[in-house]
Design a protein around this motif. Structure first.
Motif, PDB file in Angstrom:
ATOM      1  N   LEU A 183      -5.704   0.801  -6.286  1.00 18.47           N
ATOM      2  CA  LEU A 183      -6.047  -0.243  -5.180  1.00 18.47           C
ATOM      3  C   LEU A 183      -5.048  -0.102  -3.927  1.00 18.47           C
ATOM      4  O   LEU A 183      -5.396  -0.497  -2.939  1.00 18.47           O
ATOM      5  CB  LEU A 183      -6.026  -1.632  -5.586  1.00 18.47           C
ATOM      6  N   ARG A 184      -3.910   0.641  -4.376  1.00 18.38           N
ATOM      7  CA  ARG A 184      -2.847   0.546  -3.304  1.00 18.38           C
ATOM      8  C   ARG A 184      -3.150   2.071  -2.478  1.00 18.38           C
ATOM      9  O   ARG A 184      -2.177   2.107  -1.512  1.00 18.38           O
ATOM     10  CB  ARG A 184      -1.409   0.692  -3.956  1.00 18.38           C
ATOM     11  N   PRO A 193       6.129  11.252  -2.898  1.00 26.24           N
ATOM     12  CA  PRO A 193       7.186  11.071  -3.875  1.00 26.24           C
ATOM     13  C   PRO A 193       7.960   9.802  -4.013  1.00 26.24           C
ATOM     14  O   PRO A 193       8.418   9.595  -5.195  1.00 26.24           O
ATOM     15  CB  PRO A 193       8.271  12.170  -3.299  1.00 26.24           C
ATOM     16  N   ASP A 194       7.931   8.992  -3.158  1.00 25.86           N
ATOM     17  CA  ASP A 194       8.542   7.574  -3.138  1.00 25.86           C
ATOM     18  C   ASP A 194       7.535   6.499  -3.735  1.00 25.86           C
ATOM     19  O   ASP A 194       7.951   5.306  -3.728  1.00 25.86           O
ATOM     20  CB  ASP A 194       9.034   7.195  -1.914  1.00 25.86           C
ATOM     21  N   CYS A 195       6.254   7.044  -4.080  1.00 25.98           N
ATOM     22  CA  CYS A 195       5.308   5.938  -4.493  1.00 25.98           C
ATOM     23  C   CYS A 195       5.874   5.319  -5.995  1.00 25.98           C
ATOM     24  O   CYS A 195       6.198   6.066  -6.836  1.00 25.98           O
ATOM     25  CB  CYS A 195       4.020   6.791  -4.788  1.00 25.98           C
ATOM     26  N   VAL A 196       5.787   3.969  -5.839  1.00 31.13           N
ATOM     27  CA  VAL A 196       6.296   3.359  -7.255  1.00 31.13           C
ATOM     28  C   VAL A 196       5.273   2.805  -7.979  1.00 31.13           C
ATOM     29  O   VAL A 196       5.562   2.572  -9.303  1.00 31.13           O
ATOM     30  CB  VAL A 196       7.100   2.287  -6.580  1.00 31.13           C
ATOM     31  N   ASP A 197       3.966   3.112  -7.680  1.00 28.02           N
ATOM     32  CA  ASP A 197       2.777   2.709  -8.550  1.00 28.02           C
ATOM     33  C   ASP A 197       1.572   3.244  -8.176  1.00 28.02           C
ATOM     34  O   ASP A 197       1.154   2.951  -6.905  1.00 28.02           O
ATOM     35  CB  ASP A 197       2.692   1.194  -8.480  1.00 28.02           C
ATOM     36  N   HIS A 246       0.760  -1.233  -0.141  1.00 20.88           N
ATOM     37  CA  HIS A 246       0.002   0.057   0.076  1.00 20.88           C
ATOM     38  C   HIS A 246       0.850   1.075   0.129  1.00 20.88           C
ATOM     39  O   HIS A 246       1.946   1.192   0.190  1.00 20.88           O
ATOM     40  CB  HIS A 246      -0.902   0.071   1.162  1.00 20.88           C
ATOM     41  N   CYS A 247       0.093   2.261   0.009  1.00 18.62           N
ATOM     42  CA  CYS A 247       1.062   3.747  -0.341  1.00 18.62           C
ATOM     43  C   CYS A 247       0.087   4.629   0.715  1.00 18.62           C
ATOM     44  O   CYS A 247      -1.183   4.646   0.848  1.00 18.62           O
ATOM     45  CB  CYS A 247       1.072   4.167  -1.613  1.00 18.62           C
ATOM     46  N   HIS A 248       0.675   5.441   1.437  1.00 15.00           N
ATOM     47  CA  HIS A 248       0.318   6.566   2.328  1.00 15.00           C
ATOM     48  C   HIS A 248      -0.024   7.775   1.569  1.00 15.00           C
ATOM     49  O   HIS A 248      -0.660   8.840   2.376  1.00 15.00           O
ATOM     50  CB  HIS A 248       0.803   6.921   3.593  1.00 15.00           C
ATOM     51  N   GLY A 249       0.224   7.755   0.592  1.00 18.89           N
ATOM     52  CA  GLY A 249      -0.393   8.832  -0.307  1.00 18.89           C
ATOM     53  C   GLY A 249      -1.437   9.184  -0.823  1.00 18.89           C
ATOM     54  O   GLY A 249      -2.361   8.385  -0.524  1.00 18.89           O
ATOM     55  N   THR A 250      -1.845  10.248  -1.518  1.00 21.81           N
ATOM     56  CA  THR A 250      -3.396  10.173  -2.245  1.00 21.81           C
ATOM     57  C   THR A 250      -2.965  10.341  -3.623  1.00 21.81           C
ATOM     58  O   THR A 250      -2.036  11.114  -4.249  1.00 21.81           O
ATOM     59  CB  THR A 250      -3.837  11.656  -1.702  1.00 21.81           C
ATOM     60  N   VAL A 251      -3.827   9.738  -4.272  1.00 24.92           N
ATOM     61  CA  VAL A 251      -3.890   9.485  -5.748  1.00 24.92           C
ATOM     62  C   VAL A 251      -4.613  10.662  -6.411  1.00 24.92           C
ATOM     63  O   VAL A 251      -5.806  10.680  -5.961  1.00 24.92           O
ATOM     64  CB  VAL A 251      -4.352   8.125  -6.258  1.00 24.92           C
ATOM     65  N   LEU A 252      -4.301  11.404  -7.251  1.00 26.84           N
ATOM     66  CA  LEU A 252      -4.995  12.402  -7.813  1.00 26.84           C
ATOM     67  C   LEU A 252      -5.540  11.805  -9.406  1.00 26.84           C
ATOM     68  O   LEU A 252      -4.319  11.641 -10.096  1.00 26.84           O
ATOM     69  CB  LEU A 252      -4.089  13.698  -8.372  1.00 26.84           C
ATOM     70  N   VAL A 253      -6.679  12.122  -9.668  1.00 31.43           N
ATOM     71  CA  VAL A 253      -7.123  11.698 -11.181  1.00 31.43           C
ATOM     72  C   VAL A 253      -7.407  12.793 -11.739  1.00 31.43           C
ATOM     73  O   VAL A 253      -8.159  13.820 -11.544  1.00 31.43           O
ATOM     74  CB  VAL A 253      -8.355  10.752 -10.558  1.00 31.43           C
ATOM     75  N   HIS A 254      -6.701  12.789 -12.917  1.00 23.90           N
ATOM     76  CA  HIS A 254      -6.752  13.946 -13.895  1.00 23.90           C
ATOM     77  C   HIS A 254      -7.898  13.708 -15.068  1.00 23.90           C
ATOM     78  O   HIS A 254      -8.159  12.569 -15.315  1.00 23.90           O
ATOM     79  CB  HIS A 254      -5.308  14.355 -14.532  1.00 23.90           C
ATOM     80  N   VAL A 255      -8.137  15.004 -15.438  1.00 19.50           N
ATOM     81  CA  VAL A 255      -9.119  15.060 -16.570  1.00 19.50           C
ATOM     82  C   VAL A 255      -8.867  13.966 -17.587  1.00 19.50           C
ATOM     83  O   VAL A 255      -9.808  13.281 -18.050  1.00 19.50           O
ATOM     84  CB  VAL A 255      -9.322  16.284 -17.199  1.00 19.50           C
TER      85      VAL A 255
END
Length: 67
Positions: free
Chosen positions: A38-39, A30-34, A12-21
């Motif tokens: 779902l992560r 910054p260290d997220c690899v994927d 998993h990742c503790h970051g937030t995913v931004l979905v673009h247009v």
């Protein structure tokens, strides 16, 4: 205190995913690899970010996410 996913070894990742247009995604960590959704526990549209996003200019472009 650690999160449940960390304690159980879940990928998993503790970051937030931004979905673009355009459908692209990026993670705030910054260290997220994927940036697979779902992560991540947090997923938001890029137009919800404080200050907006360059891909949403003057209301152009609509973001649609399945509910």
């Amino acid at each position: 205190m650690t999160c449940v996913s960390c304690r159980t070894g879940l990928d998993h990742c503790h970051g937030t995913v931004l979905v673009h247009v355009d459908g692209g995604v990026e993670c705030t960590e910054p260290d997220c690899v994927d940036a697979v959704l779902l992560r991540h526990t947090l997923v938001i549209r890029c137009d919800e970010v404080e200050g907006g996003c360059d891909c949403v200019v003057d209301g152009y472009g609509e973001l649609g996410l399945a509910s």
